[in-house]
Design an enzyme around this catalytic site. Structure first.
Site, PDB file in Angstrom:
ATOM      1  N   ASP A  21       0.825  -1.209   0.000  1.00  0.00           N
ATOM      2  CA  ASP A  21       0.000   0.000   0.000  1.00  0.00           C
ATOM      3  C   ASP A  21       0.860   1.262   0.000  1.00  0.00           C
ATOM      4  OD1 ASP A  21      -2.285   1.470   0.016  1.00  0.00           O
ATOM      5  OD2 ASP A  21      -2.784   1.128   2.119  1.00  0.00           O
ATOM      6  N   GLY A  22       0.338   2.308  -0.597  1.00  0.00           N
ATOM      7  CA  GLY A  22       0.996   3.620  -0.511  1.00  0.00           C
ATOM      8  C   GLY A  22       1.594   4.129  -1.808  1.00  0.00           C
ATOM      9  N   ASN A  23       1.349   3.430  -2.918  1.00  0.00           N
ATOM     10  CA  ASN A  23       1.900   3.879  -4.209  1.00  0.00           C
ATOM     11  C   ASN A  23       1.391   5.272  -4.581  1.00  0.00           C
ATOM     12  OD1 ASN A  23       3.043   1.386  -4.375  1.00  0.00           O
ATOM     13  ND2 ASN A  23       1.701   0.605  -5.988  1.00  0.00           N
ATOM     14  N   TRP A  26       2.926   7.998  -2.408  1.00  0.00           N
ATOM     15  CA  TRP A  26       4.353   8.138  -2.759  1.00  0.00           C
ATOM     16  C   TRP A  26       4.490   9.041  -3.990  1.00  0.00           C
ATOM     17  CZ3 TRP A  26       7.716   7.049  -6.785  1.00  0.00           C
ATOM     18  CH2 TRP A  26       9.077   6.917  -6.458  1.00  0.00           C
ATOM     19  N   HIS A  38       2.773   3.370  -8.941  1.00  0.00           N
ATOM     20  CA  HIS A  38       2.645   1.939  -9.253  1.00  0.00           C
ATOM     21  C   HIS A  38       3.888   1.438  -9.986  1.00  0.00           C
ATOM     22  CE1 HIS A  38      -1.309   2.159  -7.724  1.00  0.00           C
ATOM     23  NE2 HIS A  38      -1.877   2.753  -8.770  1.00  0.00           N
ATOM     24  N   TRP A  70     -11.568  -2.304  -8.930  1.00  0.00           N
ATOM     25  CA  TRP A  70     -12.204  -2.059 -10.237  1.00  0.00           C
ATOM     26  C   TRP A  70     -12.925  -0.712 -10.244  1.00  0.00           C
ATOM     27  CZ3 TRP A  70     -10.476  -4.778 -14.061  1.00  0.00           C
ATOM     28  CH2 TRP A  70     -10.129  -6.115 -13.887  1.00  0.00           C
ATOM     29  N   LEU A 132      10.049 -21.344  -4.419  1.00  0.00           N
ATOM     30  CA  LEU A 132       9.124 -20.349  -3.845  1.00  0.00           C
ATOM     31  C   LEU A 132       7.873 -20.294  -4.722  1.00  0.00           C
ATOM     32  CD1 LEU A 132       8.546 -17.731  -2.053  1.00  0.00           C
ATOM     33  CD2 LEU A 132       9.744 -16.453  -3.831  1.00  0.00           C
ATOM     34  N   ARG A 189       1.748  -5.090   6.052  1.00  0.00           N
ATOM     35  CA  ARG A 189       1.063  -4.012   5.325  1.00  0.00           C
ATOM     36  C   ARG A 189       1.893  -2.741   5.434  1.00  0.00           C
ATOM     37  NH1 ARG A 189      -5.145  -2.587   4.363  1.00  0.00           N
ATOM     38  NH2 ARG A 189      -4.786  -0.886   2.950  1.00  0.00           N
ATOM     39  N   ILE A 196      -7.126  -4.954   7.113  1.00  0.00           N
ATOM     40  CA  ILE A 196      -6.898  -6.190   6.353  1.00  0.00           C
ATOM     41  C   ILE A 196      -7.462  -6.075   4.937  1.00  0.00           C
ATOM     42  CG2 ILE A 196      -7.311  -8.709   6.348  1.00  0.00           C
ATOM     43  CD1 ILE A 196      -5.429  -7.588   8.555  1.00  0.00           C
ATOM     44  N   SER A 197      -8.435  -5.186   4.739  1.00  0.00           N
ATOM     45  CA  SER A 197      -8.975  -4.909   3.409  1.00  0.00           C
ATOM     46  C   SER A 197      -9.358  -6.164   2.618  1.00  0.00           C
ATOM     47  CB  SER A 197      -7.978  -4.066   2.601  1.00  0.00           C
ATOM     48  OG  SER A 197      -7.707  -2.864   3.261  1.00  0.00           O
ATOM     49  N   GLU A 208       0.833 -13.553  12.237  1.00  0.00           N
ATOM     50  CA  GLU A 208       1.374 -12.397  12.936  1.00  0.00           C
ATOM     51  C   GLU A 208       1.288 -11.209  11.977  1.00  0.00           C
ATOM     52  OE1 GLU A 208       2.444 -12.236  16.034  1.00  0.00           O
ATOM     53  OE2 GLU A 208       2.120 -14.377  16.395  1.00  0.00           O
TER      54      GLU A 208
HETATM   55  C1  FPP Z   1      -1.726   0.240  -3.419  1.00  0.00           C
HETATM   56  O1  FPP Z   1      -1.338   1.581  -3.460  1.00  0.00           O
HETATM   57  C2  FPP Z   1      -1.191  -0.510  -4.531  1.00  0.00           C
HETATM   58  C3  FPP Z   1      -1.923  -1.062  -5.546  1.00  0.00           C
HETATM   59  C4  FPP Z   1      -3.395  -0.979  -5.621  1.00  0.00           C
HETATM   60  C5  FPP Z   1      -1.277  -1.754  -6.660  1.00  0.00           C
HETATM   61  C6  FPP Z   1      -0.093  -2.623  -6.371  1.00  0.00           C
HETATM   62  C7  FPP Z   1       0.565  -2.887  -7.647  1.00  0.00           C
HETATM   63  C8  FPP Z   1       1.895  -2.836  -7.875  1.00  0.00           C
HETATM   64  C9  FPP Z   1       2.912  -2.609  -6.833  1.00  0.00           C
HETATM   65  C10 FPP Z   1       2.335  -2.978  -9.294  1.00  0.00           C
HETATM   66  C11 FPP Z   1       2.838  -4.237  -9.814  1.00  0.00           C
HETATM   67  C12 FPP Z   1       2.630  -5.490  -9.081  1.00  0.00           C
HETATM   68  C13 FPP Z   1       3.205  -6.682  -9.443  1.00  0.00           C
HETATM   69  C14 FPP Z   1       2.854  -7.879  -8.661  1.00  0.00           C
HETATM   70  C15 FPP Z   1       4.153  -6.803 -10.569  1.00  0.00           C
HETATM   71  P1  FPP Z   1      -2.469   2.706  -3.549  1.00  0.00           P
HETATM   72  O2  FPP Z   1      -2.618   3.082  -4.983  1.00  0.00           O
HETATM   73  O3  FPP Z   1      -3.686   2.237  -2.874  1.00  0.00           O
HETATM   74  O4  FPP Z   1      -1.754   3.850  -2.752  1.00  0.00           O
HETATM   75  P2  FPP Z   1      -2.456   4.964  -1.839  1.00  0.00           P
HETATM   76  O5  FPP Z   1      -3.137   4.244  -0.713  1.00  0.00           O
HETATM   77  O6  FPP Z   1      -1.305   5.812  -1.392  1.00  0.00           O
HETATM   78  O7  FPP Z   1      -3.404   5.717  -2.731  1.00  0.00           O
END
Ligand code: FPP
Length: 251
Positions: A21-23, A26, A38, A70, A132, A189, A196-197, A208
């Site tokens: 989480d957090g893309n 960031w 992302h 979605w 793995l 997380r 847990i979403s 844990e």
């Molecule tokens: C949550 O951040 C992240 C996602 C919904 C997407 C995760 C996807 C990747 C890291 C890309 C590629 C993955 C693989 C497996 C190759 P957010 O957008 O909810 O961030 P925010 O909470 O800061 O808005």
């Protein structure tokens, strides 16, 4: 400091699940669009797969896209799907080289055909690997998974393939998308959220939890090792007392 050396090789979690989480935040901090986050998140994915392999984790499950995702803006969904497909395709060789098996869990019917087709190729290429298991949760929701399991179990009862009395935890486990995986030992997380979403609700019964404020694109191998170290310092009692656990360890 490289924390890997401090990890006890005899207490490695078998199954680690990660809510990446957090893309978006960031990217926002850098004045960039969410998809920039992302894209940088992919680098962290690579790091973490490597770190899991290094430490002997047998199963790594990453929450890449939830059934609820979605509802995000169409353009973001489209970019995320394309990113997932190209990253996993690009990683195919590396996965084979490192003996990593790829699988996906989730409601496959809702995925674009092209994405499914591309991913299935990589899944096929890596199907005999066993160091793995990398599971990508894609269009995944735990409640949807449980509903799906109920439907399939019910069908078996109607067809006289199963008796109601025979339903137990194993039967339910075997009808979840994760039927090949052990229970989750450690759930991570990132980004400071403590939720847990709708992720692996059944499978985390005794997991844990490790929550960190680090945003996903900044999450490094060392952060992963740190999570494992913290896990190793916890006492997992599975409902028993400390004394019982100590006795069990002495045997
Ligand atoms: C949550 O951040 C992240 C996602 C919904 C997407 C995760 C996807 C990747 C890291 C890309 C590629 C993955 C693989 C497996 C190759 P957010 O957008 O909810 O961030 P925010 O909470 O800061 O808005």
């Amino acid at each position: 400091m490289d924390l890997r050396a401090q990890i006890d090789p005899n207490k490695i979690p078998k199954h680690v699940a990660v809510i990446m989480d957090g893309n978006g935040r960031w990217a926002k901090q850098r004045g960039k669009p969410r998809v920039f986050g992302h894209k940088n998140g992919v680098k962290a994915v690579r790091e973490i797969i490597d770190a899991a392999g290094n430490t002997g984790v047998k199963a790594l499950t990453l929450y890449a896209f939830s059934t609820e995702n979605w509802n995000r803006p169409k353009a973001e969904v489209k970019t995320l799907m394309a990113l997932l497909l190209t990253s996993l395709k690009n990683e195919a060789k590396e996965l084979v080289k490192n003996n990593i098996k790829l699988q996906i869990i989730g409601n496959q019917e809702s995925l674009p055909k092209s994405v499914l087709k591309g991913l299935n190729k990589v899944i096929e290429q890596t199907k005999n690997n066993n160091a793995l298991t990398l599971t990508i949760a894609l269009s995944y929701g735990s409640r949807e998974e449980i509903v799906n399991a109920f439907k399939n179990i019910s069908k078996k009862i109607v067809n006289n393939e199963l008796l109601t009395e025979e339903i137990d935890e194993n039967i339910i486990n075997n009808h979840l998308y994760t039927f090949t995986l052990p229970d989750v030992d450690l759930m991570i997380r990132t980004s400071g959220e403590k939720r847990i979403s709708n992720f692996l609700l059944w499978q985390i019964a005794y997991a844990e939890f490790y929550f960190t404020d680090i945003l996903w694109p900044d999450f490094t191998k060392n952060d992963f090792y740190n999570a494992i170290l913290e896990y190793q310092n916890r006492e997992r009692r599975f409902g028993k007392t400390s004394e019982q656990i100590e006795t069990r360890n002495e045997i």
